[in-house]
Every structure is written in structure tokens, then in C-alpha cells.
Design a protein around this motif. Structure first.
Motif, short mmCIF file in Angstrom:
data_model
loop_
_atom_site.label_atom_id
_atom_site.label_comp_id
_atom_site.label_asym_id
_atom_site.label_seq_id
_atom_site.Cartn_x
_atom_site.Cartn_y
_atom_site.Cartn_z
N LEU A 1 1.24 -1.19 -0.24
CA LEU A 1 0.11 -0.13 -0.19
C LEU A 1 1.07 1.09 0.04
O LEU A 1 2.24 1.18 0.25
N VAL A 2 0.63 2.48 -0.94
CA VAL A 2 1.48 3.14 -0.70
C VAL A 2 -0.08 4.61 -0.20
O VAL A 2 -1.15 4.22 -0.93
N ILE A 3 0.09 5.63 0.07
CA ILE A 3 -0.30 6.81 0.21
C ILE A 3 -1.07 7.59 -1.28
O ILE A 3 0.42 8.06 -1.49
N ASP A 4 -2.23 7.75 -1.58
CA ASP A 4 -2.33 8.30 -2.99
C ASP A 4 -3.82 10.09 -2.37
O ASP A 4 -4.08 9.72 -1.31
N HIS A 5 -2.64 10.54 -3.25
CA HIS A 5 -3.54 12.02 -2.61
C HIS A 5 -5.10 12.41 -3.40
O HIS A 5 -4.95 12.06 -5.36
N LYS A 6 -6.07 12.00 -3.66
CA LYS A 6 -7.87 12.09 -3.99
C LYS A 6 -7.58 12.75 -5.20
O LYS A 6 -8.00 12.62 -6.08
N VAL A 7 -6.91 13.95 -4.74
CA VAL A 7 -7.38 14.84 -5.81
C VAL A 7 -5.50 15.08 -6.16
O VAL A 7 -4.84 16.04 -5.01
N PRO A 8 -4.99 14.83 -7.11
CA PRO A 8 -3.38 15.72 -6.84
C PRO A 8 -2.83 17.00 -6.64
O PRO A 8 -3.30 17.57 -6.66
N LEU A 9 -1.70 17.05 -6.38
CA LEU A 9 -1.74 18.06 -6.00
C LEU A 9 -0.87 18.37 -7.00
O LEU A 9 -1.26 20.16 -6.62
N GLU A 10 -0.66 18.39 -8.12
CA GLU A 10 -0.50 18.87 -8.92
C GLU A 10 -1.99 20.00 -9.77
O GLU A 10 -2.51 20.72 -10.59
N LEU A 11 -2.92 18.94 -8.98
CA LEU A 11 -4.48 19.49 -10.05
C LEU A 11 -5.38 20.18 -8.85
O LEU A 11 -6.27 20.78 -8.54
N GLY A 12 -4.20 20.69 -7.60
CA GLY A 12 -5.29 21.25 -6.20
C GLY A 12 -5.54 20.87 -5.17
O GLY A 12 -5.65 21.40 -4.13
N GLY A 13 -5.01 19.24 -5.17
CA GLY A 13 -4.87 18.32 -3.67
C GLY A 13 -3.93 19.69 -2.83
O GLY A 13 -2.82 19.81 -3.52
N THR A 14 -4.59 18.77 -1.80
CA THR A 14 -3.90 19.06 -1.10
C THR A 14 -2.70 17.74 -0.20
O THR A 14 -3.34 17.03 -0.08
N ASN A 15 -1.86 18.02 1.39
CA ASN A 15 -1.56 17.14 2.16
C ASN A 15 -2.25 16.73 3.02
O ASN A 15 -1.63 15.94 4.26
N GLU A 16 -3.26 16.98 3.02
CA GLU A 16 -4.81 17.45 4.71
C GLU A 16 -4.99 15.84 4.65
O GLU A 16 -5.20 14.95 3.81
N PRO A 17 -5.16 15.77 5.61
CA PRO A 17 -5.63 13.97 5.58
C PRO A 17 -7.29 13.49 4.93
O PRO A 17 -6.81 12.69 4.34
N ASP A 18 -7.94 14.43 4.51
CA ASP A 18 -8.81 14.08 3.82
C ASP A 18 -8.94 13.70 2.71
O ASP A 18 -10.08 13.93 1.65
N ASN A 19 -7.25 14.36 2.03
CA ASN A 19 -7.18 14.09 0.69
C ASN A 19 -6.51 13.15 0.43
O ASN A 19 -6.12 12.57 -0.59
N LEU A 20 -5.83 12.29 1.80
CA LEU A 20 -5.64 10.96 1.11
C LEU A 20 -6.14 9.68 1.58
O LEU A 20 -6.92 9.69 2.32
N GLN A 21 -5.50 8.66 0.18
CA GLN A 21 -5.96 7.09 1.10
C GLN A 21 -4.75 6.25 0.08
O GLN A 21 -3.37 6.27 -0.23
N PRO A 22 -4.94 4.83 1.23
CA PRO A 22 -4.03 3.94 0.67
C PRO A 22 -4.71 3.29 -0.63
O PRO A 22 -5.84 2.99 -1.11
N LEU A 23 -3.96 3.55 -0.90
CA LEU A 23 -4.11 2.59 -2.69
C LEU A 23 -2.82 1.10 -2.96
O LEU A 23 -1.58 1.48 -2.58
#
Length: 274
Positions: free
Chosen positions: A117-139
Motif C-alpha cells: 500500500l502507498v499513500i495516494d492524493h485523492k486530488v493530485p497536488l498538481e490539480l489543486g490537492g493538498t497533504n491534508e488527511p481528508d485528501n489522502l487514501q491508501p492504494l
């Protein structure tokens, strides 16, 4: 830009193999031989490089279930970028705990299914996402690679994706993406990512709801290897309702339920009369 030796080693391998890109496992093996280290946190180091460089995950033309990584060069705005911040260890731990140490896409676990498992940004940083917990998920690595390849396939739509992802409602996000790509077949997986709903929501239901607002959306399916893929193509649309799509759809649903109740009451009355 790159301060640690391990990340520089990843760049060196990517640079040396740019004509014949490698899989993640092959990159890990080569970097390990260069650094003498096996615990490389390769996914994090690759994300760090992607702050400045174009390194898309693409399907291997000879093995469609594999993904390879090709260093394509600098990002156009690389000289204006700063290194991305590392995700805090506490947020990483919280993310794994929240999802029960399971892949958010397929549900597999390291213990039962031997996936990483790796940590994924639901909304990629390049598209405006953040490192906040609600934007993180394991894939799992497989689903993470597939997601990266999906965004790479639609690199030309990056601005449309960025705008859509910033909108406050799932219907707006999906609808505006479809409008920006009108006439083009949009993969169901891309719509699910833009919808930003837990468990990927239900794109099929959202399409029905948009059609109820007068939108004409054509659905198609086709085979790619062993997978059956779904696509949606927007043919025409209506302006958004004054109160927003969510309120309008709720009103239509309420009217349908009321009509069904009246129909059931009338049927019951007719049966009593006989």
C-alpha cells in the motif's frame, strides 16, 4: 531541488532508461543496487521528482497489465515550483488506520493479499490537492499505477480537471468535466475520481440524475484485454438550475415518490372496490 542521494539515484535510473522505461519493481531493483538500500520508499521519492519532472505511468505496449515509468523532461513551470512537503508520519498512520489498512479502490490488504500500500492524493497536488488527511487514501501499487496512467492519458485536460475538482458539488464536478470534454468518450474511472465521493460513488446514478435534468449522455462499453471499460459522452446539456443541481434532483425525486404513492393508493382503492 533534490537533496537526498536515494532520490538522485531514482532520477539517474529514470534518465538512463528513458528510451526503454522500467516497471516500479525494476526501478526499485536498480536503485537498490546503486544505493545498497532496500527500504527506499520509492513511491515517495518518485512523487518528489514529479514536482519538477514529467514522469507518467504508462501501460507497457507488450504487457497491458504492467505500467512503466518514462522520464519525459522538465515540467513547463518547473522553475517556479518548490519541493513538495513530505506527508507527516502521523497523517500517514491515520490514513492507513482510517481505511483499515486496505486499498481504497480494491479492498485488498498486505496481510491477506500480499499487496504493497502507498499513500495516494485523492486530488493530485498538481490539480489543486493538498497533504491534508481528508485528501489522502491508501492504494495498492497496482491501483495507484492505474490512476497515474489515467491522469497521464488525459494530460491535455489538466486545466479542465483542475477546474472541475474545485467545484463544491459532485453533479457540478461531473457535469463541468463532461462539458469541457463534450463529444469525447470520458472513462467511468475518470468521472469517479472527479466526483470525489467515498467508495467512488456511483457514476451510473449520477448520469441518470443529469439526464433527468435534460442532459443527453451516451454510454458505451468496450473490451480492453480482460477488462470491460465504460465510457460516457456528452451530446447536449441544459443550464444548471437556479438552486443548483442537487436541489433540483431532490425535487424531481420527491415528485416521483409522490406520484408512486398516489399510484399505489389508487391501485389499492381499485382492488378494494372489486
Amino acid at each position: 531541488m533534490v537533496s537526498d542521494a536515494e532520490t538522485r539515484a531514482v532520477y539517474r535510473v529514470l534518465y538512463d532508461t528513458r528510451a526503454t522505461p522500467l516497471t516500479m519493481g525494476e526501478i526499485r531493483e536498480r536503485v537498490s543496487s546503486l544505493t545498497g538500500k532496500s527500504n527506499l520508499q520509492l513511491d515517495r521519492r518518485l512523487r518528489s521528482l514529479r514536482t519538477f519532472f514529467l514522469v507518467p505511468a504508462v501501460r507497457d505496449k507488450d504487457h497491458r497489465q504492467r505500467f512503466v515509468y518514462a522520464l519525459e523532461g522538465w515540467k513547463p513551470d518547473a522553475d517556479h515550483r518548490t519541493a513538495r512537503k513530505t506527508i507527516r508520519a502521523s497523517d500517514r498512520a491515520l490514513t492507513f488506520h482510517t481505511y483499515g489498512n486496505r486499498c481504497a479502490a480494491c479492498g485488498r490488504t498486505p496481510k491477506d493479499d500480499h499487496v504493497k500500500l502507498v499513500i495516494d492524493h485523492k486530488v493530485p497536488l498538481e490539480l489543486g490537492g493538498t497533504n491534508e488527511p481528508d485528501n489522502l487514501q491508501p492504494l495498492c501499487e497496482e491501483d495507484n499505477h492505474a490512476k497515474q496512467a489515467l491522469f497521464a492519458d488525459h494530460e491535455e485536460n489538466a486545466e479542465a480537471l483542475r477546474v472541475s475538482l474545485s467545484l463544491p458539488d459532485a453533479h457540478l464536478r461531473i457535469g463541468e468535466l463532461l462539458k469541457s470534454m463534450a463529444g469525447v468518450e470520458v472513462p467511468k474511472e475518470l468521472i469517479a475520481l472527479v466526483a470525489r465521493e467515498e467508495n467512488h460513488g456511483d457514476p451510473t446514478k449520477r448520469m441518470r440524475e443529469l439526464r433527468a435534468l435534460g442532459w443527453k449522455i451516451k454510454n458505451s462499453r468496450r473490451k480492453e484485454g480482460r477488462r470491460s471499460l465504460s465510457f460516457y459522452r456528452l451530446e447536449s446539456w441544459e443550464p444548471w438550475p437556479p438552486g443548483g443541481p442537487k436541489a433540483a434532483i431532490a425535487k424531481l425525486e420527491h415528485a416521483r415518490k409522490h406520484a408512486r404513492r398516489l399510484e399505489a393508493q389508487a391501485k389499492a382503492a381499485a382492488e378494494e372496490g372489486t
